[in-house]
Write a protein that holds these residues in place. Structure first.
Motif, PDB file in Angstrom:
ATOM      1  N   ASP A 229       0.821  -1.209   0.000  1.00 53.49           N
ATOM      2  CA  ASP A 229       0.000   0.000   0.000  1.00 53.49           C
ATOM      3  C   ASP A 229       0.857   1.261   0.000  1.00 53.49           C
ATOM      4  O   ASP A 229       0.575   2.213  -0.733  1.00 53.49           O
ATOM      5  N   GLN A 230       1.915   1.267   0.820  1.00 56.52           N
ATOM      6  CA  GLN A 230       2.806   2.426   0.848  1.00 56.52           C
ATOM      7  C   GLN A 230       3.480   2.612  -0.509  1.00 56.52           C
ATOM      8  O   GLN A 230       3.603   3.736  -0.998  1.00 56.52           O
ATOM      9  N   ALA A 231       3.918   1.514  -1.119  1.00 55.04           N
ATOM     10  CA  ALA A 231       4.586   1.600  -2.424  1.00 55.04           C
ATOM     11  C   ALA A 231       3.689   2.301  -3.434  1.00 55.04           C
ATOM     12  O   ALA A 231       4.133   3.219  -4.145  1.00 55.04           O
ATOM     13  N   ASP A 232       2.432   1.893  -3.512  1.00 51.92           N
ATOM     14  CA  ASP A 232       1.518   2.487  -4.496  1.00 51.92           C
ATOM     15  C   ASP A 232       1.131   3.920  -4.139  1.00 51.92           C
ATOM     16  O   ASP A 232       1.070   4.783  -5.019  1.00 51.92           O
ATOM     17  N   GLU A 233       0.870   4.171  -2.855  1.00 48.68           N
ATOM     18  CA  GLU A 233       0.490   5.530  -2.447  1.00 48.68           C
ATOM     19  C   GLU A 233       1.615   6.528  -2.723  1.00 48.68           C
ATOM     20  O   GLU A 233       1.375   7.613  -3.266  1.00 48.68           O
ATOM     21  N   LEU A 234       2.842   6.169  -2.365  1.00 50.99           N
ATOM     22  CA  LEU A 234       3.965   7.082  -2.551  1.00 50.99           C
ATOM     23  C   LEU A 234       4.320   7.224  -4.029  1.00 50.99           C
ATOM     24  O   LEU A 234       4.661   8.322  -4.488  1.00 50.99           O
ATOM     25  N   LEU A 235       4.212   6.143  -4.790  1.00 59.20           N
ATOM     26  CA  LEU A 235       4.441   6.218  -6.226  1.00 59.20           C
ATOM     27  C   LEU A 235       3.460   7.191  -6.874  1.00 59.20           C
ATOM     28  O   LEU A 235       3.853   8.004  -7.719  1.00 59.20           O
ATOM     29  N   GLU A 236       2.204   7.127  -6.499  1.00 62.94           N
ATOM     30  CA  GLU A 236       1.212   8.049  -7.082  1.00 62.94           C
ATOM     31  C   GLU A 236       1.576   9.502  -6.794  1.00 62.94           C
ATOM     32  O   GLU A 236       1.381  10.381  -7.641  1.00 62.94           O
ATOM     33  N   LEU A 237       2.117   9.777  -5.602  1.00 64.58           N
ATOM     34  CA  LEU A 237       2.556  11.138  -5.285  1.00 64.58           C
ATOM     35  C   LEU A 237       3.720  11.572  -6.175  1.00 64.58           C
ATOM     36  O   LEU A 237       3.828  12.738  -6.546  1.00 64.58           O
ATOM     37  N   VAL A 238       4.594  10.622  -6.521  1.00 70.29           N
ATOM     38  CA  VAL A 238       5.687  10.928  -7.455  1.00 70.29           C
ATOM     39  C   VAL A 238       5.106  11.220  -8.835  1.00 70.29           C
ATOM     40  O   VAL A 238       5.446  12.221  -9.472  1.00 70.29           O
ATOM     41  N   LEU A 239       4.232  10.343  -9.307  1.00 70.27           N
ATOM     42  CA  LEU A 239       3.695  10.473 -10.657  1.00 70.27           C
ATOM     43  C   LEU A 239       2.886  11.744 -10.848  1.00 70.27           C
ATOM     44  O   LEU A 239       2.886  12.321 -11.941  1.00 70.27           O
ATOM     45  N   ASP A 240       2.200  12.208  -9.793  1.00 66.39           N
ATOM     46  CA  ASP A 240       1.415  13.439  -9.956  1.00 66.39           C
ATOM     47  C   ASP A 240       2.236  14.697  -9.658  1.00 66.39           C
ATOM     48  O   ASP A 240       1.720  15.811  -9.704  1.00 66.39           O
ATOM     49  N   GLY A 241       3.532  14.515  -9.345  1.00 67.64           N
ATOM     50  CA  GLY A 241       4.423  15.653  -9.138  1.00 67.64           C
ATOM     51  C   GLY A 241       4.430  16.210  -7.729  1.00 67.64           C
ATOM     52  O   GLY A 241       5.149  17.170  -7.449  1.00 67.64           O
ATOM     53  N   THR A 242       3.673  15.614  -6.816  1.00 69.74           N
ATOM     54  CA  THR A 242       3.612  16.101  -5.441  1.00 69.74           C
ATOM     55  C   THR A 242       4.867  15.731  -4.661  1.00 69.74           C
ATOM     56  O   THR A 242       5.402  16.534  -3.907  1.00 69.74           O
ATOM     57  N   LYS A 243       5.336  14.502  -4.842  1.00 65.17           N
ATOM     58  CA  LYS A 243       6.482  13.992  -4.083  1.00 65.17           C
ATOM     59  C   LYS A 243       7.761  14.197  -4.876  1.00 65.17           C
ATOM     60  O   LYS A 243       7.946  13.601  -5.938  1.00 65.17           O
ATOM     61  N   THR A 244       8.649  15.049  -4.350  1.00 62.29           N
ATOM     62  CA  THR A 244       9.953  15.302  -4.969  1.00 62.29           C
ATOM     63  C   THR A 244      11.081  15.106  -3.959  1.00 62.29           C
ATOM     64  O   THR A 244      12.192  15.573  -4.169  1.00 62.29           O
ATOM     65  N   GLY A 245      10.775  14.429  -2.864  1.00 65.45           N
ATOM     66  CA  GLY A 245      11.765  14.173  -1.843  1.00 65.45           C
ATOM     67  C   GLY A 245      11.426  12.911  -1.074  1.00 65.45           C
ATOM     68  O   GLY A 245      10.284  12.453  -1.079  1.00 65.45           O
ATOM     69  N   THR A 246      12.442  12.376  -0.426  1.00 64.92           N
ATOM     70  CA  THR A 246      12.250  11.209   0.423  1.00 64.92           C
ATOM     71  C   THR A 246      13.275  11.266   1.547  1.00 64.92           C
ATOM     72  O   THR A 246      14.253  12.007   1.464  1.00 64.92           O
ATOM     73  N   ALA A 247      13.020  10.524   2.592  1.00 61.02           N
ATOM     74  CA  ALA A 247      13.933  10.494   3.735  1.00 61.02           C
ATOM     75  C   ALA A 247      14.156   9.049   4.140  1.00 61.02           C
ATOM     76  O   ALA A 247      13.238   8.227   4.096  1.00 61.02           O
ATOM     77  N   SER A 248      15.384   8.764   4.521  1.00 63.39           N
ATOM     78  CA  SER A 248      15.764   7.421   4.953  1.00 63.39           C
ATOM     79  C   SER A 248      16.594   7.537   6.218  1.00 63.39           C
ATOM     80  O   SER A 248      17.244   8.551   6.459  1.00 63.39           O
ATOM     81  N   SER A 249      16.598   6.478   6.982  1.00 60.59           N
ATOM     82  CA  SER A 249      17.434   6.423   8.176  1.00 60.59           C
ATOM     83  C   SER A 249      18.872   6.113   7.761  1.00 60.59           C
ATOM     84  O   SER A 249      19.122   5.109   7.078  1.00 60.59           O
ATOM     85  N   LEU A 250      19.815   6.946   8.177  1.00 61.90           N
ATOM     86  CA  LEU A 250      21.219   6.642   7.923  1.00 61.90           C
ATOM     87  C   LEU A 250      21.581   5.312   8.574  1.00 61.90           C
ATOM     88  O   LEU A 250      22.357   4.529   8.024  1.00 61.90           O
ATOM     89  N   TRP A 251      20.982   5.024   9.722  1.00 62.90           N
ATOM     90  CA  TRP A 251      21.250   3.767  10.410  1.00 62.90           C
ATOM     91  C   TRP A 251      20.828   2.567   9.558  1.00 62.90           C
ATOM     92  O   TRP A 251      21.473   1.526   9.589  1.00 62.90           O
ATOM     93  N   ASP A 252      19.730   2.710   8.800  1.00 67.49           N
ATOM     94  CA  ASP A 252      19.305   1.624   7.923  1.00 67.49           C
ATOM     95  C   ASP A 252      20.333   1.380   6.824  1.00 67.49           C
ATOM     96  O   ASP A 252      20.629   0.235   6.481  1.00 67.49           O
ATOM     97  N   PHE A 253      20.878   2.458   6.250  1.00 67.35           N
ATOM     98  CA  PHE A 253      21.928   2.297   5.237  1.00 67.35           C
ATOM     99  C   PHE A 253      23.139   1.591   5.838  1.00 67.35           C
ATOM    100  O   PHE A 253      23.699   0.675   5.232  1.00 67.35           O
ATOM    101  N   GLU A 254      23.545   2.019   7.021  1.00 66.74           N
ATOM    102  CA  GLU A 254      24.706   1.409   7.669  1.00 66.74           C
ATOM    103  C   GLU A 254      24.458  -0.073   7.967  1.00 66.74           C
ATOM    104  O   GLU A 254      25.326  -0.920   7.755  1.00 66.74           O
ATOM    105  N   TYR A 255      23.255  -0.384   8.429  1.00 65.27           N
ATOM    106  CA  TYR A 255      22.913  -1.761   8.789  1.00 65.27           C
ATOM    107  C   TYR A 255      22.873  -2.669   7.565  1.00 65.27           C
ATOM    108  O   TYR A 255      23.371  -3.794   7.591  1.00 65.27           O
ATOM    109  N   SER A 256      22.260  -2.180   6.476  1.00 67.69           N
ATOM    110  CA  SER A 256      22.101  -2.997   5.267  1.00 67.69           C
ATOM    111  C   SER A 256      23.366  -3.041   4.419  1.00 67.69           C
ATOM    112  O   SER A 256      23.536  -3.946   3.597  1.00 67.69           O
ATOM    113  N   GLY A 257      24.219  -2.032   4.586  1.00 68.31           N
ATOM    114  CA  GLY A 257      25.405  -1.947   3.743  1.00 68.31           C
ATOM    115  C   GLY A 257      25.134  -1.322   2.392  1.00 68.31           C
ATOM    116  O   GLY A 257      26.024  -1.251   1.538  1.00 68.31           O
TER     117      GLY A 257
END
Length: 161
Positions: free
Chosen positions: A36-64
């Motif tokens: 559900d999140q994938a589709d909802e956020l994708l629609e915001l990208v496609l309609d031009g509303t979403k032009t940014g995103t945020a991620s946890s630096l800790w998640d990047f460090e954990y996943s590599g």
């Protein structure tokens, strides 16, 4: 490496529509942690509303996984792993959770686009879906990424790649 033929075909269409894109196909991924999140956020990208995103630096460090870099392309998938958009990263900043700006919160396009809604949505997300066992902390480092959609072309695009 096995690749979904839909992603390869999508990349070929992107390169045809946007001359100058590199030959090497970028990574393909979906926003959010649930279909559900994938589709909802994708629609915001496609309609031009979403032009940014945020991620946890800790998640990047954990996943590599490597941090995003300016100029990097990403193929955005829907909940069924079908490619739907090509974005290009235009800026990347790492700031503490409490220092995320009103402007960035608005660019993410979620909720009422306010900073208070952004904080509530992202605290909940990292408490429930963080890859890192560190989860959420009020002073955690956040990777704030801005991007522009390259394909499909936004309405009113001038036709140049």
């Amino acid at each position: 490496m096995s690749t979904d033929p839909r992603v390869e075909e999508f990349w070929d269409r992107c390169r045809e529509a946007c001359p100058g894109l590199p030959e090497e196909r970028p990574g393909a991924w979906a926003f959010g942690a649930t279909p559900d999140q994938a589709d909802e956020l994708l629609e915001l990208v496609l309609d031009g509303t979403k032009t940014g995103t945020a991620s946890s630096l800790w998640d990047f460090e954990y996943s590599g996984d490597p941090l995003p870099v300016v100029g990097e392309y990403s193929i955005i998938l829907d909940a069924q792993a079908a490619p739907r958009a090509l974005i290009e990263t235009t800026s990347v900043d790492v700031v503490a959770f409490g220092e995320v700006s009103d402007e960035h919160a608005r660019a993410e396009g979620e909720g009422d686009r306010s900073l208070s809604a952004w904080r509530e949505i992202h605290e909940w997300y990292w408490r429930n879906h963080s890859e890192s066992p560190r989860g959420f902390e009020p002073d955690m480092p956040v990777v704030c990424e801005r991007f522009r959609m390259r394909y499909p072309r936004p309405s009113g695009a001038d036709g140049r790649g």
